[in-house]
Design an enzyme around this catalytic site. Structure first.
Site: not given
Length: 395
Positions: A144, A170, A181, A266, A390
């Site tokens: 993603t 992922k 996860t 991220e 985000n």
């Protein structure tokens, strides 16, 4: 090179779920007789595919995994459950297997209806691409906001010969697994009983995926799957050296995947290891470690390379250890003691601390001076990029 696992084939295609032309649908085919263990999210708003996968696993041995990215099929109510089951039915029809032998997995935006037709129209292409060596494409097809695919493999020498372990994962945000996860798929050709396979997975998850956090948010879609094809015909007897070696290898593989997720958090620029010892028990140590790991003030200080150790002390002090003697707490940044006896360490050097904070991998080590309990947690820093990713996630 990613090692193939005999009895496992993977096919990846672009269904247009995430964006046009981007690989976002993976089919994993399991040879008949494959045993499957899994752990799932504890989030009460768990996604429709989590409900369906749990239900199907309780009925019959799985033959296919159906994995999509771009849409989580979470927060979608009864329609989401129906959509997940319909996708399983279409794959089952093409594969000539029972509907409940298909396990669905989804990741992506929460609250949006699953684009069922796009997904089911792409299933034939994924099946046509099934390949023993499809692991690399699958590792890309499940991403993603990840910036890199995550895959780890190894061979394990046992008394009866070598077995293979290969895994992909992922995850980059909404990471505080509370079991595993966001998505991880591990396969082996070892011949392991169903009960033992589940034990091996839970033990591996306990000190790896269960000990990572990017932002403290447990996903609605977390799942970790371990598949044992038995194709090597090399079995494991509990309590033997073989069993121990296999467990060690599985745990190491899971740890490497888990750390890869944190490194790719991220906007992350640094991997932070938080090592807490001297606690009354492991639970107390874990509580302190996660309190530090979840502190936005600690994480932003690390991003800035600022050895603001007062923020770490503050996190330790609010971790719920009510009878803590602060004068027995010692704090290190890598090998540099920065606080002891309730105050800044004698001989503390700010420049030396800054040099350590500039490293891409940092260890915050805490000793509580209360007992023998310990725990290690991995996290990352918070950067401007985390906020941007985000803030713009659905735009």
């Amino acid at each position: 090179m990613i090692l193939p696992v005999s009895g496992i084939r993977l096919g990846t295609t672009a269904a247009g779920i995430k964006r046009v032309g981007h690989p976002d649908l993976v089919v994993c085919e399991l040879v008949a007789g494959t045993r499957v263990a899994a752990v799932f999210t504890r989030n009460r708003f768990c996604a429709a595919p989590v409900h369906v996968a749990r239900e199907h696993m309780a009925i019959t041995p799985p033959r296919y995994l159906l994995i999509n990215t771009g849409n989580a099929n979470a927060g979608t109510g009864a329609a989401g459950l129906q959509a997940a089951k319909h996708c399983c039915a279409v794959l089952a029809q093409h594969g000539g297997v029972r509907v409940d032998s298909v396990l669905p997995f989804s990741t992506g935006v929460i609250g949006e209806p699953l684009p069922v037709k796009r997904l089911t129209d792409a299933i034939p292409a994924a099946l046509a691409g099934l390949d023993d060596n499809g692991w690399a494409e699958a590792a890309t097809g499940i991403l993603t906001t990840d910036t890199v695919p995550k895959a780890v493999c190894c061979r394990v020498a046992l008394s009866g010969g070598e077995v293979t372990l290969t895994g992909i994962a992922k995850g980059a945000g909404m990471i505080r697994p509370d079991m595993a996860t966001m998505l991880a798929f591990i396969a082996t050709d070892a011949d392991v009983t169903q009960a033992r396979l589940q034990e091996c997975l839970r033990e591996a998850v306990r000190t790896t995926f269960h000990r990572i956090t990017v932002d403290g948010d447990t996903s609605t879609n977390d799942a970790c799957v371990l598949m044992g094809t038995g194709a090597s015909r090399i079995g494991l007897t509990p309590g033997t050296d073989d069993a121990e070696h296999f467990q060690d290898a599985l745990t190491d593989l899971a740890r490497r995947l888990a750390q890869a997720i944190v490194r790719d958090g991220e906007g992350a620029t640094r991997l932070i290891t938080i090592d807490v010892g001297g606690a009354r028990d492991a639970g107390e140590a874990e509580a302190v470690a996660f309190t530090i790991a979840h502190s936005p003030l600690v994480k932003t200080a690390v991003f800035a390379g600022d050895p603001n150790w007062g923020r770490i002390l503050a996190a330790i002090g609010r971790a719920g250890v009510d009878d803590m003697d602060v004068e027995r707490v010692t704090l290190w940044l890598d090998d540099l003691c920065i606080a002891a006896d309730g105050a800044r360490a004698v001989g503390y050097c700010e420049q030396a601390a800054r040099e350590r904070m500039a490293r891409p991998e940092i260890t915050i080590r805490v000793h509580l001076g209360r007992g023998q309990g310990s725990a290690i947690v991995w996290t990352c820093d918070f950067s401007y990029e985390y906020v941007r990713i985000n803030a713009e996630y659905r735009t």
